[in-house]
Design a protein around this motif. Sequence first.
Motif, mmCIF file in Angstrom:
data_model
loop_
_atom_site.group_PDB
_atom_site.id
_atom_site.type_symbol
_atom_site.label_atom_id
_atom_site.label_comp_id
_atom_site.label_asym_id
_atom_site.label_seq_id
_atom_site.Cartn_x
_atom_site.Cartn_y
_atom_site.Cartn_z
ATOM 1 N N ARG A 1 0.855 -1.196 0.000
ATOM 2 C CA ARG A 1 0.000 0.000 0.000
ATOM 3 C C ARG A 1 0.885 1.238 0.000
ATOM 4 O O ARG A 1 2.082 1.166 0.223
ATOM 5 N N ARG A 2 0.277 2.351 -0.249
ATOM 6 C CA ARG A 2 1.009 3.615 -0.302
ATOM 7 C C ARG A 2 0.756 4.408 0.969
ATOM 8 O O ARG A 2 -0.348 4.422 1.499
ATOM 9 N N ASP A 3 1.797 5.069 1.465
ATOM 10 C CA ASP A 3 1.628 5.935 2.627
ATOM 11 C C ASP A 3 1.081 7.286 2.169
ATOM 12 O O ASP A 3 0.819 7.493 0.981
ATOM 13 N N LYS A 4 0.914 8.215 3.094
ATOM 14 C CA LYS A 4 0.296 9.506 2.761
ATOM 15 C C LYS A 4 1.121 10.322 1.773
ATOM 16 O O LYS A 4 0.593 11.181 1.088
ATOM 17 N N ASP A 5 2.419 10.028 1.656
ATOM 18 C CA ASP A 5 3.278 10.736 0.708
ATOM 19 C C ASP A 5 3.392 10.006 -0.630
ATOM 20 O O ASP A 5 4.119 10.451 -1.522
ATOM 21 N N GLY A 6 2.733 8.866 -0.753
ATOM 22 C CA GLY A 6 2.752 8.114 -2.004
ATOM 23 C C GLY A 6 3.842 7.067 -2.102
ATOM 24 O O GLY A 6 3.954 6.381 -3.115
#
Length: 93
Positions: free
Chosen positions: A43-48
């Motif tokens: 998955r991607r974190d809030k910064d991508g």
Amino acid sequence: HEHTIQERHETTSSHLQQRDVLLPETSQSKLNEGVVIAVGPGRRDKDGALLPMGVKRDDKVLLPQYGGNEVSINDEDFVLFRDEDILGVLADK
């Protein structure tokens, strides 16, 4: 894409104790063990940035008793779990 596909197998707590897994008495009954068949990229974190999966193909994992999404592919039954829902990876001695 943070999902994994497992074949679910039931095992007994005494089998897991042979693998150095400590379990409270209240959970010493039949447990759900699975084998990872496929994993998504993560998955991607809030910064991508891509966060890698915690399991890989052919890992033996401990699954929650409830949850996951049951799917049938080519007449075989599997269960989809999010990476964060897997309780642990089992290692053979």
